[in-house]
Design a protein around this motif. Structure first.
Motif, PDB file in Angstrom:
ATOM      1  N   GLY A 139      41.752  48.779  32.006  1.00 28.77           N
ATOM      2  CA  GLY A 139      41.688  48.277  33.373  1.00 28.77           C
ATOM      3  C   GLY A 139      42.340  46.919  33.417  1.00 28.77           C
ATOM      4  O   GLY A 139      42.726  46.361  32.376  1.00 28.77           O
ATOM      5  N   GLY A 140      42.423  46.340  34.598  1.00 31.96           N
ATOM      6  CA  GLY A 140      43.096  45.047  34.733  1.00 31.96           C
ATOM      7  C   GLY A 140      42.208  43.846  34.436  1.00 31.96           C
ATOM      8  O   GLY A 140      42.675  42.709  34.468  1.00 31.96           O
ATOM      9  N   GLU A 141      40.926  44.086  34.125  1.00 33.02           N
ATOM     10  CA  GLU A 141      39.986  42.967  33.998  1.00 33.02           C
ATOM     11  C   GLU A 141      40.348  42.026  32.851  1.00 33.02           C
ATOM     12  O   GLU A 141      40.361  40.803  33.024  1.00 33.02           O
ATOM     13  CB  GLU A 141      38.551  43.474  33.811  1.00 33.02           C
ATOM     14  N   LEU A 142      40.610  42.594  31.674  1.00 34.22           N
ATOM     15  CA  LEU A 142      40.921  41.716  30.539  1.00 34.22           C
ATOM     16  C   LEU A 142      42.258  41.015  30.772  1.00 34.22           C
ATOM     17  O   LEU A 142      42.437  39.848  30.414  1.00 34.22           O
ATOM     18  CB  LEU A 142      40.918  42.502  29.224  1.00 34.22           C
ATOM     19  N   ALA A 143      43.169  41.724  31.418  1.00 33.42           N
ATOM     20  CA  ALA A 143      44.466  41.113  31.765  1.00 33.42           C
ATOM     21  C   ALA A 143      44.245  39.963  32.749  1.00 33.42           C
ATOM     22  O   ALA A 143      44.853  38.899  32.620  1.00 33.42           O
ATOM     23  CB  ALA A 143      45.390  42.170  32.365  1.00 33.42           C
ATOM     24  N   ALA A 144      43.339  40.160  33.724  1.00 31.91           N
ATOM     25  CA  ALA A 144      43.057  39.103  34.707  1.00 31.91           C
ATOM     26  C   ALA A 144      42.451  37.889  34.002  1.00 31.91           C
ATOM     27  O   ALA A 144      42.780  36.741  34.339  1.00 31.91           O
ATOM     28  CB  ALA A 144      42.115  39.622  35.788  1.00 31.91           C
ATOM     29  N   ALA A 145      41.581  38.134  33.017  1.00 30.61           N
ATOM     30  CA  ALA A 145      40.969  37.019  32.286  1.00 30.61           C
ATOM     31  C   ALA A 145      42.040  36.235  31.526  1.00 30.61           C
ATOM     32  O   ALA A 145      42.030  35.003  31.500  1.00 30.61           O
ATOM     33  CB  ALA A 145      39.890  37.535  31.333  1.00 30.61           C
ATOM     34  N   VAL A 146      42.995  36.948  30.952  1.00 33.87           N
ATOM     35  CA  VAL A 146      44.101  36.295  30.229  1.00 33.87           C
ATOM     36  C   VAL A 146      44.926  35.452  31.212  1.00 33.87           C
ATOM     37  O   VAL A 146      45.226  34.275  30.952  1.00 33.87           O
ATOM     38  CB  VAL A 146      45.005  37.367  29.548  1.00 33.87           C
ATOM     39  N   PHE A 147      45.257  36.044  32.337  1.00 34.79           N
ATOM     40  CA  PHE A 147      46.057  35.348  33.356  1.00 34.79           C
ATOM     41  C   PHE A 147      45.325  34.094  33.838  1.00 34.79           C
ATOM     42  O   PHE A 147      45.906  33.001  33.924  1.00 34.79           O
ATOM     43  CB  PHE A 147      46.324  36.346  34.500  1.00 34.79           C
ATOM     44  N   CYS A 148      44.026  34.235  34.129  1.00 28.51           N
ATOM     45  CA  CYS A 148      43.243  33.081  34.609  1.00 28.51           C
ATOM     46  C   CYS A 148      43.190  31.987  33.555  1.00 28.51           C
ATOM     47  O   CYS A 148      43.335  30.802  33.876  1.00 28.51           O
ATOM     48  CB  CYS A 148      41.814  33.513  34.957  1.00 28.51           C
TER      49      CYS A 148
END
Ligand code: ADE
Length: 223
Positions: A139-148
């Motif tokens: 899902g995009g959650e771990l990617a979102a955490a990386v981006f943030c």
């Protein structure tokens, strides 16, 4: 900066924001992070947020209605500079992108899940699509955490030492030079003498040289 993250698995977005720099950035009021469960916006009795794809095929697709409701309710409260969708087919995240987004005041980040979101969400609401690499996450959650994380550490005042983000790898398109700490001698493996010389200009020159050498060797594409 205010970041609103939309997800169907908000649990995945808890711990990255509860420790270290991201926690301190929020405590210091440099950033506000709000996590929204897309399921809360489902008008369906079973809190359904996904459905089968039209035309057949494997996997489920996130429906437009709950996502639209959530985004519209946020946009009714304030103006957003960007509505980002985390997706493996987005533009690949790099330091330049992180710098660009770190200057924004309010952003929404939508995390995909299952096979992704209904294309109309992308067409109607999304301003930017970002990938963290050429591989598929659940899902995009771990990617979102990386981006943030990449963005938040660049907000002025977030890092204790203002210069430390500026000397990160990639900030000037170079990898960072090697770093050392005590002991100066570990089982005969010495720290380069120059670093203990106290000669700051020489140390700076050595660091620049090493950053160049390292980049040439490991990431010649950055030149
Ligand atoms: N969602 C699934 N895989 C992803 C990736 N590589 N980058 C961003 N979002 C994703």
């Amino acid at each position: 900066m205010r970041i609103d993250i939309l997800s169907v698995v908000p649990e995945l977005l808890v711990s990255p924001f509860e420790a270290s720099i991201l926690k301190r950035a929020q405590e210091a009021k440099r950033v506000e992070v709000h996590i929204h469960n897309i399921r809360d916006y489902s008008s369906n009795r079973y809190k359904q947020v996904d459905d089968y794809p039209y035309g057949g095929g494997a996997g489920m697709v996130l429906m437009i209605e709950p996502i639209a409701k959530c985004i519209e309710s946020l946009q009714a409260q304030r103006k957003y500079d960007a509505v980002v969708y985390m997706t493996p087919d987005g533009q690949q995240l790099n330091q330049k992108t992180a710098n660009h987004f770190s200057l924004f005041k309010n952003i929404i980040i939508l995390c995909g899940h299952y096979k992704g979101v209904d294309q109309r969400v992308r067409d109607l609401f999304i301003t930017d699509e970002i990938s963290v690499g050429d591989y598929v996450l659940s899902g995009g959650e771990l990617a979102a955490a990386v981006f943030c994380d990449a963005m938040i550490r660049l907000i002025p005042g977030v890092l204790g030492n203002e210069t430390s983000a500026l000397t990160d790898s990639f900030q000037d398109n170079l990898l960072a030079p090697p770093i050392y700490t005590r002991p100066a001698d570990y089982k005969g493996h010495q720290v380069p003498e120059i670093l203990t010389s106290g000669n700051t200009p020489k140390v700076e020159r050595w660091r620049e040289e090493k950053a160049m050498d390292r980049t040439k060797k490991l990431r010649p594409d950055l030149f």
